[in-house]
Design a protein around this motif. Structure first.
Motif, PDB file in Angstrom:
ATOM      1  N   ILE A  18       0.843  -1.206   0.000  1.00 14.72           N
ATOM      2  CA  ILE A  18       0.000   0.000   0.000  1.00 14.72           C
ATOM      3  C   ILE A  18       0.876   1.252   0.000  1.00 14.72           C
ATOM      4  N   SER A  19       1.912   1.263   0.840  1.00 18.63           N
ATOM      5  CA  SER A  19       2.811   2.418   0.906  1.00 18.63           C
ATOM      6  C   SER A  19       3.540   2.620  -0.408  1.00 18.63           C
ATOM      7  N   PHE A  20       3.987   1.523  -1.014  1.00 17.92           N
ATOM      8  CA  PHE A  20       4.668   1.632  -2.305  1.00 17.92           C
ATOM      9  C   PHE A  20       3.721   2.212  -3.360  1.00 17.92           C
ATOM     10  N   SER A  21       2.471   1.752  -3.367  1.00 20.69           N
ATOM     11  CA  SER A  21       1.488   2.259  -4.327  1.00 20.69           C
ATOM     12  C   SER A  21       1.226   3.746  -4.134  1.00 20.69           C
ATOM     13  N   ILE A  22       1.098   4.166  -2.885  1.00 19.82           N
ATOM     14  CA  ILE A  22       0.883   5.590  -2.603  1.00 19.82           C
ATOM     15  C   ILE A  22       2.132   6.382  -2.995  1.00 19.82           C
ATOM     16  N   GLY A  23       3.306   5.802  -2.752  1.00 18.52           N
ATOM     17  CA  GLY A  23       4.548   6.455  -3.154  1.00 18.52           C
ATOM     18  C   GLY A  23       4.621   6.661  -4.658  1.00 18.52           C
ATOM     19  N   THR A  46      11.550  -4.853   4.426  1.00 18.54           N
ATOM     20  CA  THR A  46      12.680  -5.417   5.169  1.00 18.54           C
ATOM     21  C   THR A  46      12.184  -6.362   6.253  1.00 18.54           C
ATOM     22  N   LYS A  47      11.092  -5.995   6.901  1.00 15.45           N
ATOM     23  CA  LYS A  47      10.550  -6.808   7.991  1.00 15.45           C
ATOM     24  C   LYS A  47       9.743  -8.013   7.501  1.00 15.45           C
ATOM     25  N   SER A  48       9.265  -7.964   6.266  1.00 20.20           N
ATOM     26  CA  SER A  48       8.322  -8.992   5.833  1.00 20.20           C
ATOM     27  C   SER A  48       8.950 -10.106   5.003  1.00 20.20           C
ATOM     28  N   SER A  49       9.749  -9.751   4.018  1.00 13.82           N
ATOM     29  CA  SER A  49      10.192 -10.757   3.068  1.00 13.82           C
ATOM     30  C   SER A  49      11.512 -10.338   2.439  1.00 13.82           C
ATOM     31  N   ARG A  51      12.728 -11.514  -0.273  1.00  8.84           N
ATOM     32  CA  ARG A  51      12.495 -11.395  -1.712  1.00  8.84           C
ATOM     33  C   ARG A  51      11.899 -10.024  -2.079  1.00  8.84           C
ATOM     34  N   LEU A  52      10.887  -9.585  -1.327  1.00  8.60           N
ATOM     35  CA  LEU A  52      10.302  -8.258  -1.575  1.00  8.60           C
ATOM     36  C   LEU A  52      11.313  -7.153  -1.289  1.00  8.60           C
ATOM     37  N   ASP A  53      12.101  -7.327  -0.249  1.00 15.56           N
ATOM     38  CA  ASP A  53      13.113  -6.340   0.103  1.00 15.56           C
ATOM     39  C   ASP A  53      14.135  -6.200  -1.035  1.00 15.56           C
ATOM     40  N   ASN A  54      14.601  -7.309  -1.560  1.00 16.78           N
ATOM     41  CA  ASN A  54      15.559  -7.280  -2.668  1.00 16.78           C
ATOM     42  C   ASN A  54      14.942  -6.657  -3.921  1.00 16.78           C
ATOM     43  N   TRP A  55      13.678  -6.989  -4.190  1.00 14.19           N
ATOM     44  CA  TRP A  55      13.000  -6.406  -5.347  1.00 14.19           C
ATOM     45  C   TRP A  55      12.908  -4.890  -5.205  1.00 14.19           C
ATOM     46  N   PHE A  56      12.456  -4.432  -4.034  1.00 12.67           N
ATOM     47  CA  PHE A  56      12.272  -2.995  -3.832  1.00 12.67           C
ATOM     48  C   PHE A  56      13.610  -2.264  -3.935  1.00 12.67           C
ATOM     49  N   LYS A  57      14.667  -2.855  -3.396  1.00 14.68           N
ATOM     50  CA  LYS A  57      15.983  -2.209  -3.459  1.00 14.68           C
ATOM     51  C   LYS A  57      16.527  -2.133  -4.879  1.00 14.68           C
ATOM     52  N   SER A  58      15.952  -2.884  -5.792  1.00 11.95           N
ATOM     53  CA  SER A  58      16.406  -2.835  -7.187  1.00 11.95           C
ATOM     54  C   SER A  58      15.610  -1.836  -8.031  1.00 11.95           C
TER      55      SER A  58
END
Length: 125
Positions: A18-23, A46-49, A51-58
């Motif tokens: 949700i935060s990413f979408s609003i961002g 970072t707290k959840s997954s 895989r998601l953390d690595n995706w977002f950092k890319s």
């Protein structure tokens, strides 16, 4: 069996998405700033997954909005001015479009708080 740990991870994923979408919306639309929502998304991912953390950092959004803020803990004067001018335009526009005095007062109060926050709480780099 679903544990508290699983529920927390799911909650962090949902809040992060949700935060990413609003961002993203804040990046496209000048009405709201995207940066703070990207920071929330980074924390949640970072707290959840991993895989998601690595995706977002890319993503480009992470490079543009999060890395600079995390490393410097602030914003450039140019970013502050740009965000404030765009937000102020929409605040003033809202004052003309809203006929309810109480709502207008809330809008003005939030606008003043925004300036206080940008000047006093966010370091200028």
């Amino acid at each position: 069996m679903i544990t508290i740990k699983h529920v927390k991870k799911i909650l962090f994923v949902v809040i992060g998405l949700i935060s990413f979408s609003i961002g993203v919306a804040g990046t496209i639309l000048p009405v709201l700033p995207g940066g703070p929502f990207y920071l929330i998304a980074a924390f949640c991912f970072t707290k959840s997954s991993e895989r998601l953390d690595n995706w977002f950092k890319s993503t480009k959004a992470y490079d543009k909005y999060v890395v600079g803020f995390r490393e410097n803990r602030g914003m450039t004067l140019k970013e502050k001015i740009r965000i404030n001018l765009i937000a102020d335009f929409f605040i003033v526009l809202s004052l003309f479009l809203v006929d309810i005095l109480f709502v207008q007062l809330i809008i003005v109060a939030l606008g003043l708080y925004k300036h206080y926050y940008f000047i006093k709480k966010i370091k200028t780099i």
